[in-house]
Design an enzyme around this catalytic site. Sequence first.
Site, mmCIF file in Angstrom:
data_model
loop_
_atom_site.group_PDB
_atom_site.id
_atom_site.type_symbol
_atom_site.label_atom_id
_atom_site.label_comp_id
_atom_site.label_asym_id
_atom_site.label_seq_id
_atom_site.Cartn_x
_atom_site.Cartn_y
_atom_site.Cartn_z
ATOM 1 N N TYR A 1 0.792 -1.142 -0.080
ATOM 2 C CA TYR A 1 -0.091 -0.001 0.094
ATOM 3 C C TYR A 1 1.158 1.211 0.191
ATOM 4 O O TYR A 1 1.669 1.349 0.580
ATOM 5 C CB TYR A 1 -0.947 -0.062 1.314
ATOM 6 C CG TYR A 1 -1.874 1.125 1.345
ATOM 7 C CD1 TYR A 1 -2.870 1.416 0.346
ATOM 8 C CD2 TYR A 1 -1.557 2.083 2.457
ATOM 9 C CE1 TYR A 1 -3.699 2.495 0.779
ATOM 10 C CE2 TYR A 1 -2.434 3.121 2.502
ATOM 11 C CZ TYR A 1 -3.729 3.193 1.547
ATOM 12 O OH TYR A 1 -4.301 4.514 1.714
ATOM 13 N N ASP B 1 -0.322 -7.472 6.732
ATOM 14 C CA ASP B 1 -1.501 -6.545 6.582
ATOM 15 C C ASP B 1 -2.432 -7.235 5.686
ATOM 16 O O ASP B 1 -2.285 -7.783 4.643
ATOM 17 C CB ASP B 1 -0.892 -5.175 5.804
ATOM 18 C CG ASP B 1 -2.220 -4.343 5.355
ATOM 19 O OD1 ASP B 1 -3.068 -4.742 5.471
ATOM 20 O OD2 ASP B 1 -1.823 -3.075 4.954
ATOM 21 N N LYS C 1 -11.837 -1.201 4.171
ATOM 22 C CA LYS C 1 -11.927 -1.805 3.082
ATOM 23 C C LYS C 1 -13.066 -2.738 3.232
ATOM 24 O O LYS C 1 -14.453 -2.607 3.403
ATOM 25 C CB LYS C 1 -10.756 -2.189 2.483
ATOM 26 C CG LYS C 1 -9.734 -1.322 2.783
ATOM 27 C CD LYS C 1 -9.832 -0.070 1.859
ATOM 28 C CE LYS C 1 -8.807 1.037 2.034
ATOM 29 N NZ LYS C 1 -7.581 0.719 2.180
#
Length: 384
Positions: A103, A175, A200
């Site tokens: 990310y 993650d 999300k």
Amino acid sequence: MASKQHKLATRLIHAGVAPDPSTGAIMTPIFQTSTYVQAAPGDHKGYEYARTQNPTRHALQAALASIENGRFGLCFGSGMAATDAVAKLLSPGDEVIVSNDLYGGTYRIFTKVFAQYGIVFHFVDMSDAANIEKYVNKQTKMVWIETPTNPLLNIIDIEKAASITKAHNLILVVDNTFASPYLQNPLDWGADIVLHSATKYLGGHSDVVHGALIMNSEALEEKLRFIQNSCGAVPGPQDCFLVLRGIKTLHVRMQRHCENGRKIAEYLRNHPKVGRVLWCGFEDHPNHDIARRQMRDFGGMISFTLKDDNIDAALAVLKKTELFSLAESLGGVESLIGHPATMTHASIPQEDRIARGLSDSLIRLSVGIEDADDLIADLEQAIG
Ligand SMILES: *Cc1c(COP(=O)(O)O)cnc(C)c1O
């Protein structure tokens, strides 16, 4: 309340929550309060001040711990606030080995915020997890992975990474935002901390920004709870309520995300104008066997390039889709389309992006739970 022996679908709905004792309300109330009245100094009901404790947050923390097969959950105001808390376990001089496809915001906080406090980050291709070992030295304290990776959808072998971190006494952080607890539970494969941007899939409805950490170790929980309270990046009770509501349907949504993801990945792969299609469910994906082992299905995140591999052709597709909305983020019920090079990953310098295989023409899809035929028709008219 749900217990450990219940299956995930049951825990998603019942874990951590109980009817409100004062009214019987089946939904955990939004405890919109900053403080709690004490009968005498120190004589309270377990709640003193809302940065430290909040009943709505407590219910969510317990629910998240349960669905990730962990003992403890801690919630934060965003995924980045959760990342920030984990990085604060480190001291100047410490080194972290990080997966090189991740990310963009995580890359940014490491290179722009924590690097200036003297923490050293090595960004490493972990598609062979054995690569981690090469960067371990006396200063190494933590290994940080995202799998599937963002946006190239590589798969990292969590169990193999954990065997290395355990041998060297390092903290393994995973993650798990892209997979969600429905597809993958990193603690079961030996991770020490699981991180989520609940913005999300966990929230699932594109209406909240929220982050979470889940762990088994009491010592880690104590340190991270201390950071949560001391630094204060806590979510409000309304946001906790929204995530608590979102996770009740995670299994139903994820099942459809996966079904639609498969149909769209196959459609794209057979399209004459499409170049590479990156999706870990393809049998010829380089780490498909690892995905099969550590995940229950393959999800709705897909990246692809066009045969006409240039940025303008990609931008033209992004402009034309109607059901796929052009937006950052992922994991909501509605389908999104994005251009990592100029959007989610713009904070990574172009030469670093290209070196990692993130070309300027790469398009990323977060496949939602609409009708798959409608989604395919939308891509068809946009790709042409
Ligand atoms: C979005 C995201 C984050 C950051 O979370 P926020 O809730 O936006 O702060 C971290 N990791 C991954 C994989 C993400 O997709």
